[in-house]
Motif scaffolding. Sequence first.
Motif, PDB file in Angstrom:
ATOM      1  N   ARG A 139      -7.463   9.619  -7.231  1.00  0.00           N
ATOM      2  CA  ARG A 139      -8.289   9.614  -6.017  1.00  0.00           C
ATOM      3  C   ARG A 139      -8.509   8.195  -5.537  1.00  0.00           C
ATOM      4  O   ARG A 139      -8.582   7.252  -6.321  1.00  0.00           O
ATOM      5  N   SER A 140      -8.606   8.030  -4.232  1.00  0.00           N
ATOM      6  CA  SER A 140      -8.944   6.747  -3.623  1.00  0.00           C
ATOM      7  C   SER A 140      -9.975   7.003  -2.533  1.00  0.00           C
ATOM      8  O   SER A 140     -10.333   8.151  -2.246  1.00  0.00           O
ATOM      9  N   GLU A 167      -9.543   6.818   0.499  1.00  0.00           N
ATOM     10  CA  GLU A 167      -8.910   7.521   1.617  1.00  0.00           C
ATOM     11  C   GLU A 167      -8.458   8.939   1.253  1.00  0.00           C
ATOM     12  O   GLU A 167      -8.020   9.694   2.114  1.00  0.00           O
ATOM     13  N   GLY A 168      -8.524   9.288  -0.050  1.00  0.00           N
ATOM     14  CA  GLY A 168      -8.071  10.610  -0.469  1.00  0.00           C
ATOM     15  C   GLY A 168      -7.348  10.522  -1.800  1.00  0.00           C
ATOM     16  O   GLY A 168      -7.957  10.216  -2.822  1.00  0.00           O
ATOM     17  N   TRP A 169      -6.037  10.747  -1.774  1.00  0.00           N
ATOM     18  CA  TRP A 169      -5.226  10.683  -2.980  1.00  0.00           C
ATOM     19  C   TRP A 169      -4.120   9.648  -2.796  1.00  0.00           C
ATOM     20  O   TRP A 169      -3.666   9.404  -1.679  1.00  0.00           O
ATOM     21  N   ARG A 170      -3.695   9.035  -3.898  1.00  0.00           N
ATOM     22  CA  ARG A 170      -2.632   8.027  -3.861  1.00  0.00           C
ATOM     23  C   ARG A 170      -1.859   8.079  -5.168  1.00  0.00           C
ATOM     24  O   ARG A 170      -2.289   8.688  -6.147  1.00  0.00           O
ATOM     25  N   THR A 176      -1.015  10.865  -9.869  1.00  0.00           N
ATOM     26  CA  THR A 176      -1.866  10.609  -8.710  1.00  0.00           C
ATOM     27  C   THR A 176      -3.287  10.292  -9.137  1.00  0.00           C
ATOM     28  O   THR A 176      -3.715  10.610 -10.250  1.00  0.00           O
ATOM     29  N   SER A 204       0.851  -1.187   0.000  1.00  0.00           N
ATOM     30  CA  SER A 204       0.000   0.000   0.000  1.00  0.00           C
ATOM     31  C   SER A 204       0.885   1.234   0.000  1.00  0.00           C
ATOM     32  O   SER A 204       1.950   1.253   0.633  1.00  0.00           O
ATOM     33  N   SER A 226      -1.990   7.243   1.874  1.00  0.00           N
ATOM     34  CA  SER A 226      -2.690   8.324   1.183  1.00  0.00           C
ATOM     35  C   SER A 226      -1.856   9.594   1.182  1.00  0.00           C
ATOM     36  O   SER A 226      -1.002   9.808   2.049  1.00  0.00           O
TER      37      SER A 226
END
Length: 294
Positions: free
Chosen positions: A196-197, A199-202, A194, A160, A163
């Motif tokens: 969006r996920s 949880e936010g950004w990844r 990048t 992983s 984020s």
Amino acid sequence: MYQPLYPARQQYQRLRGVDYRLLRWGQAGAQPLLLLHGWMDSAETFQFMLDAAPATLRNYDVIAPDWRGFGLSSWASEGYYFPDYLADLDTLLGWLAPAGPVALLGHSMGGIVAGLYAGIRPERVGKLISLEGFGLPATQPEQAPARYRRWLDEQAAGASWGSLAGMEEMAARLQKTHAKLDGDQAAWLAAALTARSDEGWRYRADPRHRWVNPVLYRLEEAMACWREVSADTLWLAGDEAKLLSWLGETTEQFALRRACIARLQYQVLPGCGHNLHHDAPALVAQRVADFLAQ
């Protein structure tokens, strides 16, 4: 936000079970020039170089794929085995240019792939350009047990990225690593790297790319491949002292790598780091254009 002078056209092609995203510039149907990005990058990494390039470079059919598991190409279900990049490139060339040689340019990991491929399939590569992409530090067999243990531990732990606070955080990271990117360039490139996920950004890239390769890099095998390269070759390097320090080699040992390439032009670009095409895009583009015109 940075606005490309010569925006790319986007297309997808399925290659060996992976949906590959390609960016294309220049003249469709012209002689292919493939641009192969490095680890944790995507095809957009070459945009600044192409915007600064002389018009002659855009007379090619310029094609930059996102490697499997990077950018907008799909992730591989089984993980990532380095020879898969060679097989993906071979399949891509079979689709794009089934007959005749092409020009290959690779940065870092992409340059490593291009250099090996040019020795494995010398008849398919007419010109080879490496931006700091000829090999990794040599390894020793004694490193194997620890490397396999680390890989097994990483498999068990999963992967992983965590984020990001937002694209601004990615842009700041890019500028920290590549100090010559201005704010607009960093923000534009951050948007490409990048997503969006929940949880936010990844990072867009598959986090399994962080896992160590359990197979040691065997320099002698790479050198054997380079000795089979028949193409005229341009190797552009940045800060040679940093490169030698990273490789853990003396100037004499580094010269042995270069000596493997029979038709090599080796050039150091002053004031540049590892990402030459970001540090001096106009200079890199001009050197590439001049080399291709020879």
